[in-house]
Design an enzyme around this catalytic site. Sequence first.
Site, PDB file in Angstrom:
ATOM      1  N   LYS A  52       1.236  -1.542   0.380  1.00 58.41           N
ATOM      2  CA  LYS A  52       0.252   0.027  -0.256  1.00 58.41           C
ATOM      3  C   LYS A  52       0.802   1.745   0.101  1.00 58.41           C
ATOM      4  O   LYS A  52       0.653   2.471  -0.850  1.00 58.41           O
ATOM      5  CB  LYS A  52      -1.123  -0.077   1.252  1.00 58.41           C
ATOM      6  CG  LYS A  52      -1.944  -1.123   1.261  1.00 58.41           C
ATOM      7  CD  LYS A  52      -2.662  -1.409   2.174  1.00 58.41           C
ATOM      8  CE  LYS A  52      -3.829  -2.710   2.073  1.00 58.41           C
ATOM      9  NZ  LYS A  52      -4.545  -2.890   3.479  1.00 58.41           N
ATOM     10  N   GLN A  96      -5.312  -1.747   9.434  1.00 56.30           N
ATOM     11  CA  GLN A  96      -4.732  -2.857   9.076  1.00 56.30           C
ATOM     12  C   GLN A  96      -5.638  -4.296   9.239  1.00 56.30           C
ATOM     13  O   GLN A  96      -5.655  -4.648  10.633  1.00 56.30           O
ATOM     14  CB  GLN A  96      -3.794  -3.137   8.659  1.00 56.30           C
ATOM     15  CG  GLN A  96      -3.070  -4.346   7.853  1.00 56.30           C
ATOM     16  CD  GLN A  96      -3.109  -3.990   6.573  1.00 56.30           C
ATOM     17  OE1 GLN A  96      -3.077  -3.635   6.128  1.00 56.30           O
ATOM     18  NE2 GLN A  96      -3.598  -5.732   6.072  1.00 56.30           N
ATOM     19  N   ASP A 119     -11.391   1.706   2.993  1.00 56.41           N
ATOM     20  CA  ASP A 119     -11.877   0.049   2.819  1.00 56.41           C
ATOM     21  C   ASP A 119     -13.421   0.063   2.304  1.00 56.41           C
ATOM     22  O   ASP A 119     -14.078  -1.380   2.162  1.00 56.41           O
ATOM     23  CB  ASP A 119     -11.496  -0.262   4.262  1.00 56.41           C
ATOM     24  CG  ASP A 119     -10.130  -1.200   4.038  1.00 56.41           C
ATOM     25  OD1 ASP A 119      -9.253  -1.234   2.570  1.00 56.41           O
ATOM     26  OD2 ASP A 119      -9.331  -0.957   4.663  1.00 56.41           O
TER      27      ASP A 119
END
Length: 282
Positions: A52, A96, A119
């Site tokens: 990322k 995460q 997300d």
Amino acid sequence: MAVIIDGKEVAKKTREELKKEVDVLKQNGITPKLTVIMVGDNPASKVYIKQKSKACNDVGVEYEEYFLDTKTTQKELLELIEKLNKDKSVNGILLQSPLPPHLDISEAFRTIDYRKDVDGFHPMNVGKLVLGQDTFISCTPYGIMRLFENYKIDLCGKNVVIIGRSNIVGKPLVQCCLNNNATVTICHSKTKDVKEASKNADVLVAAIGKPKFVKADMVKDGAIVIDVGINRLDTGKIVGDVDFEAVSQKASYITPVPGGVGPMTVAMLMNNVVKAAKEQNK
Ligand code: NAP
């Protein structure tokens, strides 16, 4: 032999287009910024975070990360999220997963400002997807939709069968396909006869996490096969959920692992960060 869907190439093209958008934003004094929070030291998470950070670098997005100790409390985690919610320089917040088991991930996802939820896991964004409204779509399903678009695969009227009903892949993908007028069937571990369903699929998506689960006899001739799985064998080799060698002889299109869906997930995260930056600076 099927056409191999080149996720690496489509992801590269997507990143290049985004870079141009970011350059224009920068000319207007806006630098999109992604903040990633990781709790603990899960090795796989570290690899994903590295990907990322590299993608941010490629596209010109500012990147920041918080590595929190495994013993971080729920209160400390939520306080950090609240702080980032208020920080106007942060456009996207990514927590995460997985988190250490003492932490409540659902509450943490809910605490992220839905306008910074790149997300697409916040209930507000999930709800908007169900309603067919513009929203942050979770990156893996969004990446799959982008692959269909690039290969001019129209889902209208097609029978799509998705194996796997996770909140991050299977369930949002159902909505994406429905929103594109497909007829969707979803299978899971309690489905009585997965093969019976999969054999009828014009488009078959495997998101299970079991190496080579989908065999050639589960696939209709000419089907489009999307393999989401990432499984590491004892030999260290990465394989998908589909028996690629056999199924590619029957399918019309197929995604490889690696190099199929994986690169698209990261590219669509960048897409969502740029979208967030644009919307927050309207
Ligand atoms: P997950 O949360 O573990 O969900 C797996 C799903 O598969 C569940 O719905 C489960 O059913 C179903 N399942 C398990 N065994 C089955 C069986 N024998 N028959 C039918 N269904 C079965 O996994 P996930 O997070 O969605 O990830 C799936 C795979 O995709 C993993 O390999 C993961 O590493 C990979 N992945 C890749 C990307 C990417 O960017 N390429 C992104 C995310 C995930 P139940 O719900 O009944 O348990």
